[in-house]
Write a protein that holds these residues in place. Sequence first.
Motif, PDB file in Angstrom:
ATOM      1  N   GLY A   1       0.816  -1.205   0.000  1.00 50.88           N
ATOM      2  CA  GLY A   1       0.000   0.000   0.000  1.00 50.88           C
ATOM      3  C   GLY A   1       0.854   1.262   0.000  1.00 50.88           C
ATOM      4  O   GLY A   1       2.068   1.211   0.174  1.00 50.88           O
TER       5      GLY A   1
ATOM      6  N   LEU B   1      -0.495  -4.789  -4.716  1.00 47.52           N
ATOM      7  CA  LEU B   1      -0.517  -5.320  -3.365  1.00 47.52           C
ATOM      8  C   LEU B   1      -0.099  -6.786  -3.376  1.00 47.52           C
ATOM      9  O   LEU B   1      -0.389  -7.511  -4.337  1.00 47.52           O
TER      10      LEU B   1
ATOM     11  N   THR C   1      -3.403  -3.314   4.528  1.00 47.12           N
ATOM     12  CA  THR C   1      -2.426  -2.340   4.038  1.00 47.12           C
ATOM     13  C   THR C   1      -3.197  -1.154   3.465  1.00 47.12           C
ATOM     14  O   THR C   1      -4.188  -1.343   2.756  1.00 47.12           O
TER      15      THR C   1
END
Length: 127
Positions: free
Chosen positions: A8, A19, A121
């Motif tokens: 992230g 990701l 994240t």
Amino acid sequence: VQLQASGGGLVQPGASLRLSCAGSGRTLSRGTMSWFRQAPGKEREFVAGIRWSGMSMTYYAESVKGRFTISRDNAKNTVYLQMNSLKPEDTAVYYCALSTGSLILSSLKLELSYEHWGQGTLVTVSS
């Protein structure tokens, strides 16, 4: 089973991010892996999923279809979410989740279907 989400960050609208969700303690090549996200003040929602049913099959929320791609690298025991053409409304904490079963579509989008979750994240899309 442990899932570690990463990748992230803060990006501008139109940018891309990838990701990663690395698994330990169990192979991610079977069962169902999905990404969910939770935006500030909103409920967590399904983003994308990949399941094994003789072959890998992928599913996407309408809001990300055509922009996001879920994939997995069995050798690295990792699942990825490639996010392109990011929009401010994509801003959220993104979570990866594992179900040990190959979920049917109606169950795949439900949080309760997943036994294991990563820590999340943060993705922020802003100019």
